[in-house]
Design an enzyme around this catalytic site. Structure first.
Site, PDB file in Angstrom:
ATOM      1  CB  THR A 408      -1.971  13.669  70.228  1.00  0.00           C
ATOM      2  OG1 THR A 408      -3.088  14.003  69.455  1.00  0.00           O
ATOM      3  CG2 THR A 408      -0.742  14.218  69.599  1.00  0.00           C
ATOM      4  CB  THR A 426      -2.210  12.832  66.588  1.00  0.00           C
ATOM      5  OG1 THR A 426      -3.475  12.615  67.205  1.00  0.00           O
ATOM      6  CG2 THR A 426      -2.433  13.582  65.286  1.00  0.00           C
ATOM      7  N   GLY A 495      -3.244  16.561  73.422  1.00  0.00           N
ATOM      8  CA  GLY A 495      -4.373  17.187  74.106  1.00  0.00           C
ATOM      9  C   GLY A 495      -5.253  18.062  73.238  1.00  0.00           C
TER      10      GLY A 495
END
Ligand code: GLU
Length: 597
Positions: A408, A426, A495
């Site tokens: 991402t 992403t 993340g």
């Protein structure tokens, strides 16, 4: 990532861009550093080329949306393993004239034929291994990114999508410098990428990851961008690109002589052209909550980001004593995060009712959850989700926490008129499903692996099981914070599930721990997603570990880094502090139109 000196400079020159920030890179490279302060508009991304492209648009009179689209398209070239037109994302926009926050949900959707047992192997009745599901046609959802850019340009931009794609097409054609982060991402994916001729051709030249300092070109992607520029999103969702995308999903372009061995069979997917043609963006109201006199806007379902960040902030606000020490503040940050994750896992998915969202965001709910926190002792994790039908601190049964990947990218843009874009997008895992669509130059997503493969909530319903045309739950948390109705802070991060805790921690650092924005971004991070051990960067554990352990917190294995955030703070008199990572993921790049001298 920030690209290497010579090639960054070359790219900037060829783009007609003059670096606006003083040399400040950790590697001593000239170009854009992680922090820039000034006026007239700002851009923060993970990559110097993308930031320079966005800045150039602002300088030439484009607005924040124009710059965000141009920077995002560039990230699709230079950060192809994190994001691109093969994936989806969430676009949050503050309109200065209307003084309102709007969102675009460009999340991928599953095929119409998708059923709850989609990720169950018929051979043994067990869920596929994650890696098996990831590198397959099954994991690919209908990408929402092209539709997102087109809609954003039409609704709020001052330039066409075609103009937005132009600089990125040029970067793809002329090439960009490979840096250590890029090379490492290929090396980490070499076995998966090596299975597909189309991916090998671009990213494993000569059978190995490209050398640091070499120039990587992607002329197929340049052509794809130009085709979309000419024909609009129709060519992607219904035309020639749709044909090639569906062919790749249903008949993966597996190489005859793969580089390296992939442990799993490569399964075809079920997506059809009708699924692509049926794709629709959604425009949900943002989530909204108050925190310490500020108004926090985030992404609504199918992301869990806005809900979880706001619920955790509400819990902190309810529970944290005014006189708390730094350790107590971090204790509340970790506890509130665990509680919010328990509730998210139990209640939040694409089909969560607005009533439930409202309840999870309410102060009343925050009080019911905050009352579980003991200021002197950490709760045993995992904590049970709360029962939203009950009053008081009533837990139900325990649900299993769900983890996600580390891909991402995020960007933050502000313009001279006060408009702001916070955009996270992403292709799910770093490298997506590892398949480049042949001759089109972009990687496909594996977003459907964000669904739970099997029920996680015991006897209670799991809100994130696969379903026909359904969108998988996300953790992406593009966030815009207003003060007295005007932008105060905008931020987001990649993340996986740690996105939620990274955004939350930067907010707590900035708003409760008295750090400046660059300090709040650079500070070591920890993530408590309702599992036995806190996941922490080594520096966090070194600094706070003893105090938090004394309160009963447990640490799991360290993790090298959490997130790769970008942010902009709006200061008095139209001032801007643009902030990217100084170190994580190779360091990001921030720039302002008129630097403060
Ligand atoms: N697919 C993840 C999500 O939507 C993001 C992946 C990542 O950041 O690693 O939450």
């Amino acid at each position: 990532m920030r690209f290497l000196p010579a090639l960054t400079a070359l790219s900037l020159t060829t783009l007609g861009v003059v670096a606006a920030a003083p040399p400040a890179s950790a590697a001593g490279a000239p170009g854009l550093g992680p922090t820039a302060t000034g006026y007239g508009g700002a851009v923060a991304t993970v990559d110097a080329t993308a930031t320079a492209v966005g800045l150039d648009v602002l300088r030439k009179g484009g607005n924040a949306v124009d710059a965000a689209i141009a920077a995002a398209a560039t990230l699709g070239v230079t950060e192809p393993f994190s994001a691109g037109i093969g994936g989806g994302g969430f676009f949050v926009y503050y309109d200065a004239k209307r003084r309102s926050v709007s969102t675009i949900d460009g999340r991928e959707t599953g095929p119409a034929t998708m059923t709850e047992d989609y990720f169950i192997d018929p051979a043994d009745g067990l869920p596929y291994d994650f890696s098996e599901a990831r590198v397959s046609g099954l994991s690919v959802g209908v990408p929402g990114t092209v539709a997102t850019w087109e809609a954003a340009a039409r609704k709020w931009g001052t330039r066409s999508l075609a103009e937005g794609l132009r600089p990125a097409a040029r970067v793809a054609e002329r090439g960009f410098g490979v840096d250590a982060t890029f090379r490492q991402q290929v090396a980490d994916n070499a076995a998966a990428f090596g299975q597909f001729d189309s991916t090998r051709e671009i990213y494993l030249p000569g059978g190995a990851p490209p050398a640091v300092g070499s120039t990587l070109r992607n002329p197929d992607l340049a052509d794809t961008y130009r085709l979309i520029a000419k024909q609009g999103s129709g060519v992607f969702y219904r035309g020639a690109i749709a044909d090639d995308l569906i062919e790749t999903v249903r008949n993966p372009p597996v190489a005859d002589d793969p580089t390296g061995a992939w442990a799993y069979p490569i399964r075809p997917g079920e997506l059809t052209k009708a699924d692509l043609a049926r794709y629709r963006l959604r425009f949900p109201s943002p989530t909204r909550s108050d925190y310490r006199g500020l108004t926090v806007y985030g992404m609504n379902t199918p992301s869990s980001g806005g809900i979880a960040v706001s619920e955790a902030l509400n819990i902190i606000e309810k529970g944290l004593p005014g006189s708390a020490s730094a350790t107590e503040k971090l204790h509340y940050y970790l506890e509130a995060s665990a509680l919010a994750f328990a509730d998210r896992n139990r209640y939040v998915g694409a089909d969560t009712s607005p009533q439930t969202v409202k309840q999870l965001l309410s102060d009343r709910w925050a009080a019911q959850r905050a009352c579980r926190i003991d200021p002197g002792k950490a709760l045993t994790k995992p904590v049970p989700p709360g029962d939203i039908t009950a009053s008081g601190c009533t837990p139900t049964t325990v649900g299993k926490p769900v983890e996600q990947g580390q891909s991402t990218t995020n960007l933050t843009v502000a313009d001279r008129w006060g408009n702001v874009v916070e955009y996270t997008f992403t292709i799910e895992q770093t490298g997506g499903n590892a398949m480049v669509v042949p001759d089109r130059g972009f990687l496909l997503n594996n977003e459907l692996t964000d669904f739970n493969f099997a029920p996680t909530q015991g006897t209670a319903a799991d809100p994130n099981l696969p379903g026909p045309g359904k969108r998988p739950r996300s953790s992406m948390s593009p966030t815009i914070v207003l003060k007295d109705g005007k932008p105060f802070l905008a931020l987001g991060s990649p993340g996986g599930a740690t996105i939620i805790t990274t955004v939350l921690q930067v907010l707590v650092n900035r708003l409760d721990l008295g750090m400046t924005l660059p300090e709040a971004m650079a500070a070591p991070r920890a993530s408590q997603r309702n599992s036995a051990g806190i996941q922490a960067e080594p520096a966090f554990r070194a600094r706070y570990g003893p105090q938090l352990t004394a309160l009963g917190h447990t640490f799991g294995p360290d993790v090298a880094e959490l997130g790769a955030a970008t942010a902009i703070e709006f200061t008095r008199g139209g001032g801007l502090i643009a902030s990217a990572e100084p170190v994580r993921r190779g360091g990001g790049a921030a720039a302002v139109v008129r630097p403060r001298r």
